[in-house]
Design an enzyme around this catalytic site. Structure first.
Site, short mmCIF file in Angstrom:
data_model
loop_
_atom_site.label_atom_id
_atom_site.label_comp_id
_atom_site.label_asym_id
_atom_site.label_seq_id
_atom_site.Cartn_x
_atom_site.Cartn_y
_atom_site.Cartn_z
CG ASN A 10 26.56 -120.47 58.31
OD1 ASN A 10 26.86 -119.29 58.56
ND2 ASN A 10 26.67 -120.99 57.11
CE LYS A 12 23.55 -120.41 55.35
NZ LYS A 12 22.99 -121.12 54.21
CG HIS A 95 29.16 -121.90 53.54
ND1 HIS A 95 28.28 -121.56 52.55
CD2 HIS A 95 28.43 -122.57 54.47
CE1 HIS A 95 27.06 -121.99 52.89
NE2 HIS A 95 27.14 -122.60 54.05
CD GLU A 97 25.05 -119.72 51.63
OE1 GLU A 97 25.43 -119.02 52.58
OE2 GLU A 97 24.05 -120.48 51.71
CD GLU A 164 27.17 -126.83 54.93
OE1 GLU A 164 26.25 -126.76 55.74
OE2 GLU A 164 27.67 -125.83 54.41
N GLY A 170 19.75 -124.37 51.98
CA GLY A 170 18.75 -123.31 51.86
C GLY A 170 17.58 -123.66 50.96
CB SER A 210 17.51 -128.38 54.06
OG SER A 210 17.56 -127.41 53.02
P1 PGA Z 1 20.64 -124.33 55.61
O1 PGA Z 1 22.16 -123.84 55.49
O2 PGA Z 1 20.53 -125.10 56.89
O3 PGA Z 1 19.80 -123.07 55.62
O4 PGA Z 1 20.36 -125.18 54.43
C1 PGA Z 1 23.21 -124.67 55.86
C2 PGA Z 1 24.53 -124.00 55.59
O5 PGA Z 1 24.63 -123.24 54.63
O6 PGA Z 1 25.50 -124.19 56.32
#
Ligand code: PGA
Length: 251
Positions: A10, A12, A95, A97, A164, A170, A210
């Site tokens: 992903n 982003k 997601h 976010e 998640e 993040g 993460s």
């Molecule tokens: P991250 O993001 O691996 O940077 O924590 C995962 C995600 O948002 O799918």
């Protein structure tokens, strides 16, 4: 259960240039990739076509988001059919976010899932609790039931769910493999209550939050976890390659 592990990058709102997109894709393709891993890249919309043209057969394409309407006067939105016609196989839906930074509601997520399934794409539904030690039973039950409301078992064969935990995304603070596994089992139980336990046993459930080249193997090699949704580590070529290889260790 399908024993092919699934690794989704992903990206982003990254990277900023087409040169970097090509560097990442070509860097992955230059490796001897495990054949028992489904590698999926989810770039920003503007790079979908570029990735599609350069990803060969080894990498599949996902969108990070999709509009909930079929077509029409929705400035700035992209429809599920457009994604399908651009060569996507998968779409991330819900997601955190998008839920928390863009105000996406359960109702929108339900509409998006219906559109994605209607055109024949595979949705990757992201769910997870906001706070560490939050009530995951309540949260996951509510998110899954509202996302799948009104969707028949015959329409849902391509569904993937990504667990998640929001607090792990993040932050560098991943979940423990044991807790992620129990969340994956809980997800199967909730989905099993809706569509039957046999169906739920075959549902791919991923972990995201993460994931790194160091911890990936501990999540991915769990029997009840079907792969990983990888954010920041997917933008580091060497880390992402290590994660793909970790997923293919049983080959
Ligand atoms: P991250 O993001 O691996 O940077 O924590 C995962 C995600 O948002 O799918």
């Amino acid at each position: 259960m399908n024993n092919k592990k699934i690794i989704i990058a992903n990206w982003k709102m990254n990277p900023q240039t087409t040169e970097e997109v090509l560097r990442l894709i070509k860097g992955i393709l230059a490796q001897r990739l495990p054949t028992n891993v489904e590698i999926i890249i989810a770039p920003p919309f503007v790079y979908l076509d570029l990735v599609k043209k350069n990803c060969g057969k080894e990498i599949k394409l996902a969108a990070q988001n999709v509009g909930w309407a079929e077509r029409g006067a929705y400035t700035g939105e992209i429809s599920a059919l457009m994604l399908k016609n651009t060569g996507c196989d998968y779409v991330i839906v819900g997601h955190s976010e998008r839920r928390h930074k863009m105000g996406e509601t359960d109702e929108m997520i339900n509409l998006k899932l219906k559109e994605v399934l209607k055109v024949g794409l595979a949705p990757v539904l992201a769910v997870g609790e906001k706070e560490q030690n939050g009530d995951i039973v309540k949260m996951l039950t509510q998110q899954i039931k509202s996302a799948l409301k009104g969707i028949n078992i015959s329409d849902i064969s391509r569904l993937i769910i990504a667990y998640e935990p929001v607090w792990a995304i993040g932050t560098g603070l991943s979940d423990t493999p044991d807790h992620a596994l129990s969340a994956a089992l809980l997800i199967r139980k909730i989905v099993g209550g809706l569509y039957g336990s046999q169906w739920a046993a075959d549902l791919p459930v991923l972990y995201g939050g993460s994931v790194s080249e160091v911890n990936a193997i501990d999540f991915i090699t769990q029997n009840g976890i079907s792969g990983a949704l990888v954010g920041s580590a997917s933008l580091e070529l060497s880390s992402f390659i290590k994660i793909i290889k970790a997923a293919g260790t049983n080959e």
